[in-house]
Scaffold this motif. Structure first.
Motif, PDB file in Angstrom:
ATOM      1  N   GLU A   6      61.641  11.986  72.231  1.00 19.36           N
ATOM      2  CA  GLU A   6      60.305  11.772  71.673  1.00 19.36           C
ATOM      3  C   GLU A   6      59.371  12.939  72.006  1.00 19.36           C
ATOM      4  N   ARG A   7      59.488  13.461  73.228  1.00 20.49           N
ATOM      5  CA  ARG A   7      58.610  14.574  73.622  1.00 20.49           C
ATOM      6  C   ARG A   7      58.965  15.854  72.862  1.00 20.49           C
ATOM      7  N   ILE A   8      60.246  16.069  72.655  1.00 18.58           N
ATOM      8  CA  ILE A   8      60.680  17.258  71.897  1.00 18.58           C
ATOM      9  C   ILE A   8      60.232  17.150  70.451  1.00 18.58           C
ATOM     10  N   ALA A   9      60.387  15.977  69.851  1.00 23.63           N
ATOM     11  CA  ALA A   9      59.948  15.772  68.459  1.00 23.63           C
ATOM     12  C   ALA A   9      58.444  15.956  68.343  1.00 23.63           C
ATOM     13  N   ALA A  10      57.697  15.464  69.344  1.00 25.53           N
ATOM     14  CA  ALA A  10      56.235  15.542  69.293  1.00 25.53           C
ATOM     15  C   ALA A  10      55.742  16.980  69.369  1.00 25.53           C
ATOM     16  N   ILE A  11      56.411  17.825  70.176  1.00 24.41           N
ATOM     17  CA  ILE A  11      55.950  19.210  70.301  1.00 24.41           C
ATOM     18  C   ILE A  11      56.210  19.969  69.004  1.00 24.41           C
ATOM     19  N   HIS A  12      57.225  19.568  68.237  1.00 27.09           N
ATOM     20  CA  HIS A  12      57.468  20.128  66.910  1.00 27.09           C
ATOM     21  C   HIS A  12      56.320  19.773  65.969  1.00 27.09           C
ATOM     22  N   GLU A  13      55.845  18.533  66.090  1.00 27.21           N
ATOM     23  CA  GLU A  13      54.853  18.024  65.140  1.00 27.21           C
ATOM     24  C   GLU A  13      53.443  18.478  65.459  1.00 27.21           C
ATOM     25  N   HIS A  14      53.083  18.480  66.725  1.00 31.65           N
ATOM     26  CA  HIS A  14      51.719  18.892  67.100  1.00 31.65           C
ATOM     27  C   HIS A  14      51.742  19.543  68.484  1.00 31.65           C
ATOM     28  N   PHE A  15      51.842  20.854  68.485  1.00 30.28           N
ATOM     29  CA  PHE A  15      51.917  21.605  69.740  1.00 30.28           C
ATOM     30  C   PHE A  15      50.604  21.473  70.504  1.00 30.28           C
ATOM     31  N   GLU A  16      50.716  21.243  71.824  1.00 29.65           N
ATOM     32  CA  GLU A  16      49.530  21.184  72.674  1.00 29.65           C
ATOM     33  C   GLU A  16      49.861  21.813  74.024  1.00 29.65           C
ATOM     34  N   LEU A  17      49.016  22.754  74.447  1.00 34.32           N
ATOM     35  CA  LEU A  17      49.209  23.362  75.755  1.00 34.32           C
ATOM     36  C   LEU A  17      49.100  22.283  76.829  1.00 34.32           C
ATOM     37  N   GLY A  18      50.015  22.285  77.754  1.00 31.06           N
ATOM     38  CA  GLY A  18      50.121  21.222  78.749  1.00 31.06           C
ATOM     39  C   GLY A  18      51.217  20.259  78.335  1.00 31.06           C
ATOM     40  N   GLY A  19      51.154  19.823  77.072  1.00 29.09           N
ATOM     41  CA  GLY A  19      52.230  19.014  76.526  1.00 29.09           C
ATOM     42  C   GLY A  19      53.524  19.806  76.422  1.00 29.09           C
ATOM     43  N   HIS A  20      53.375  21.127  76.260  1.00 29.21           N
ATOM     44  CA  HIS A  20      54.565  21.973  76.124  1.00 29.21           C
ATOM     45  C   HIS A  20      55.442  21.920  77.381  1.00 29.21           C
ATOM     46  N   LYS A  21      54.829  21.688  78.530  1.00 30.39           N
ATOM     47  CA  LYS A  21      55.614  21.582  79.768  1.00 30.39           C
ATOM     48  C   LYS A  21      56.463  20.311  79.773  1.00 30.39           C
ATOM     49  N   SER A  22      55.932  19.248  79.181  1.00 30.95           N
ATOM     50  CA  SER A  22      56.715  18.009  79.130  1.00 30.95           C
ATOM     51  C   SER A  22      57.896  18.189  78.187  1.00 30.95           C
ATOM     52  N   ALA A  23      57.708  18.976  77.123  1.00 29.05           N
ATOM     53  CA  ALA A  23      58.817  19.251  76.199  1.00 29.05           C
ATOM     54  C   ALA A  23      59.864  20.136  76.866  1.00 29.05           C
ATOM     55  N   ALA A  24      59.415  21.124  77.670  1.00 26.64           N
ATOM     56  CA  ALA A  24      60.355  21.988  78.390  1.00 26.64           C
ATOM     57  C   ALA A  24      61.185  21.165  79.372  1.00 26.64           C
ATOM     58  N   LEU A  25      60.546  20.242  80.060  1.00 27.47           N
ATOM     59  CA  LEU A  25      61.259  19.343  80.968  1.00 27.47           C
ATOM     60  C   LEU A  25      62.267  18.493  80.187  1.00 27.47           C
ATOM     61  N   ALA A  26      61.840  18.017  79.033  1.00 26.72           N
ATOM     62  CA  ALA A  26      62.704  17.178  78.203  1.00 26.72           C
ATOM     63  C   ALA A  26      63.949  17.927  77.738  1.00 26.72           C
ATOM     64  N   LEU A  27      63.810  19.205  77.425  1.00 29.19           N
ATOM     65  CA  LEU A  27      64.954  20.000  76.977  1.00 29.19           C
ATOM     66  C   LEU A  27      66.016  20.097  78.071  1.00 29.19           C
ATOM     67  N   VAL A  28      65.575  20.217  79.340  1.00 32.08           N
ATOM     68  CA  VAL A  28      66.531  20.233  80.462  1.00 32.08           C
ATOM     69  C   VAL A  28      67.183  18.862  80.611  1.00 32.08           C
ATOM     70  N   GLN A  29      66.391  17.791  80.425  1.00 36.06           N
ATOM     71  CA  GLN A  29      66.915  16.431  80.580  1.00 36.06           C
ATOM     72  C   GLN A  29      67.929  16.070  79.499  1.00 36.06           C
ATOM     73  N   LYS A  30      67.918  16.797  78.389  1.00 37.16           N
ATOM     74  CA  LYS A  30      68.942  16.606  77.365  1.00 37.16           C
ATOM     75  C   LYS A  30      70.287  17.148  77.840  1.00 37.16           C
ATOM     76  N   LYS A  31      70.222  18.045  78.828  1.00 34.19           N
ATOM     77  CA  LYS A  31      71.445  18.670  79.348  1.00 34.19           C
ATOM     78  C   LYS A  31      72.008  17.940  80.557  1.00 34.19           C
ATOM     79  N   CYS A  32      71.120  17.526  81.459  1.00 35.09           N
ATOM     80  CA  CYS A  32      71.577  16.935  82.724  1.00 35.09           C
ATOM     81  C   CYS A  32      70.588  15.890  83.218  1.00 35.09           C
ATOM     82  N   ASP A  33      71.051  15.025  84.124  1.00 35.59           N
ATOM     83  CA  ASP A  33      70.157  14.076  84.790  1.00 35.59           C
ATOM     84  C   ASP A  33      69.460  14.782  85.943  1.00 35.59           C
ATOM     85  N   ILE A  34      68.258  14.320  86.262  1.00 37.26           N
ATOM     86  CA  ILE A  34      67.514  14.886  87.385  1.00 37.26           C
ATOM     87  C   ILE A  34      67.216  13.777  88.392  1.00 37.26           C
ATOM     88  N   TYR A  35      67.710  13.969  89.626  1.00 43.84           N
ATOM     89  CA  TYR A  35      67.370  13.096  90.743  1.00 43.84           C
ATOM     90  C   TYR A  35      66.242  13.803  91.499  1.00 43.84           C
TER      91      TYR A  35
END
Length: 415
Positions: free
Chosen positions: A334-363
């Motif tokens: 959802e965060r990755i889709a949202a940054i495609h639709e309406h980019f917002e500075l600050g929100g971009h960090k949540s999308a960057a985090l989401a891209l890593v979470q698509k690859k691996c789990d984070i403890y």
């Protein structure tokens, strides 16, 4: 094997069984310099693909020196006096020089902060001002449609000198170079348009050629030429370890090359489990800051693996906008889709985090509230050994392990 990593202001021990053959990934030792000032003056005397600065500028020209604001570790108090000495040798008068702090999208600075950044002598000697993203001159569009809107004082100058520190940037590849112009002294609309390129698979730390964010940044030169840069690479104590001066691209690349020689660590292949510390305070003061370490080590963990992040984050998410995006969306998709639709500075960090979470789990081993960690799609822990054991048990007795004690500045990558 026994390890210790920094957590906030203390070191925390943990154990990994020898059967996992754990490998610790650390930066190489920085070579010493005579002094920070001497290193900057060496670079000024030996510019890369450029005449000396004193041979470029002329008396009577309006000259701007663009440097970083208080959010960056750039030691302007060391570099700016050296640059002013060069200008003085060319006969340039102080009244024709303006130091501009590139705010990008950051807040205005106090007078005390500006004084601290350049030193009281420089502050009293030449005009020192913040950039203003609302007072810009439109100079054209990049190939991909990014507007080139430059702070008027910089746009109208006869000569432009850029200063900056070079470190890994999670989607521009590296800081420094033309980044002092874009986003440093650009409009919010320009910054947002440029940063939208972060979702490209070619936009990642340590990558320059073919990186659409960096391509955009450097295309700005065609509209707003730069005469000279001074870029520095810092050691782990934030002291200048290397300086490069001259051409806006090739001098920047030399500083990048030096950074790689210390902080880019070659790995044979990604591991099943990566245990990472940001390097402690202040890089783990909040999740907004700790995200950089997550992004730096993402190439070291395999698809479907686990990253164990030790980050206190006593201040929580650390950004209202970042926190709002975490709270507003339930999943990484959802965060990755949202940054495609309406980019917002600050929100971009949540999308960057989401891209890593698509690859691996984070403890996440943290002081943050469990609900905040879970909402950010990570698994909360409050004991490092407990998190490590959970990751190893899940990935199996033969799983491979990397330990990255200084994730904020280490970049592990395959060739």
């Amino acid at each position: 094997m026994e390890f210790k990593i920094k957590y906030f202001k203390d070191y925390v021990p943990f154990h990994v069984g020898d059967e996992h053959h754990p490998i610790e990934l650390n930066p190489r030792e920085c070579p010493g310099v005579e002094s920070e000032e001497a290193e900057v003056r060496r670079a000024l005397e030996n510019p890369i693909d450029s005449p000396k600065l004193r041979e470029i500028v002329h008396p009577g020209e309006k000259i701007v020196i663009v440097t970083s604001d208080v959010t960056r570790p750039m030691p302007s108090w060391v570099v700016v006096p050296c640059v002013l000495d060069e200008l003085e040798k060319a006969g340039v008068e102080d009244k024709d020089v303006t130091v501009v702090f590139g705010l990008g999208s950051h807040r205005k600075q106090t007078e005390e902060e500006m004084k601290r950044l350049v030193g009281e002598d420089v502050y009293n000697r030449v005009k020192c001002i913040d950039s203003d993203p609302d007072d810009v001159e439109h100079m054209g569009y990049c190939k991909n449609g990014t507007p080139v809107d430059i702070f008027r004082t910089v746009a109208d100058a006869d000569r432009r000198i850029l200063l900056g520190n070079v470190e890994y940037h999670y989607f521009a590849g590296y800081s420094g170079g033309m980044k002092a112009i874009m986003p440093g002294v650009s409009s919010r609309a320009a910054i947002q348009a440029n940063h939208k390129n972060m979702i490209s698979p070619d936009s990642y730390a340590g990558h320059l050629e073919g990186n659409p964010v960096r391509d955009d940044i450097e295309e700005v030169y065609d509209f707003c030429p730069v005469d000279f840069i001074v870029n520095v690479a810092l050691d782990d104590h934030k002291k200048i370890a290397f300086a490069a001066a001259g051409h806006h691209v090739t001098a920047h690349r030399e500083a990048c090359k030096f950074l790689d020689s210390i902080y880019k660590i070659k790995i044979d292949k990604p591991a099943d489990v990566v245990i990472v510390s940001t390097g402690g305070y202040p890089k783990d003061i909040n999740l907004y800051q700790a995200q950089k370490s997550i992004d730096n080590v993402k190439h070291a963990v395999r698809e479907g693996g686990i990253m164990v992040l030790a980050a206190s984050c006593k201040e929580g998410y650390g950004s209202d906008v970042f926190g709002r995006w975490i709270q507003q969306y339930d999943t990484p998709d959802e965060r990755i889709a949202a940054i495609h639709e309406h980019f917002e500075l600050g929100g971009h960090k949540s999308a960057a985090l989401a891209l890593v979470q698509k690859k691996c789990d984070i403890y996440m081993v943290t002081d943050m509230d469990d609900a905040m960690v879970t909402k950010a799609n990570m698994t909360p822990f409050h004991d490092l050994q407990e998190a490590v054991d959970a990751a190893l048990n899940r990935m199996g007795k033969d799983c491979s392990v990397y330990v990255v004690p200084i994730g904020g500045s280490t970049l592990p990558m395959e060739d």
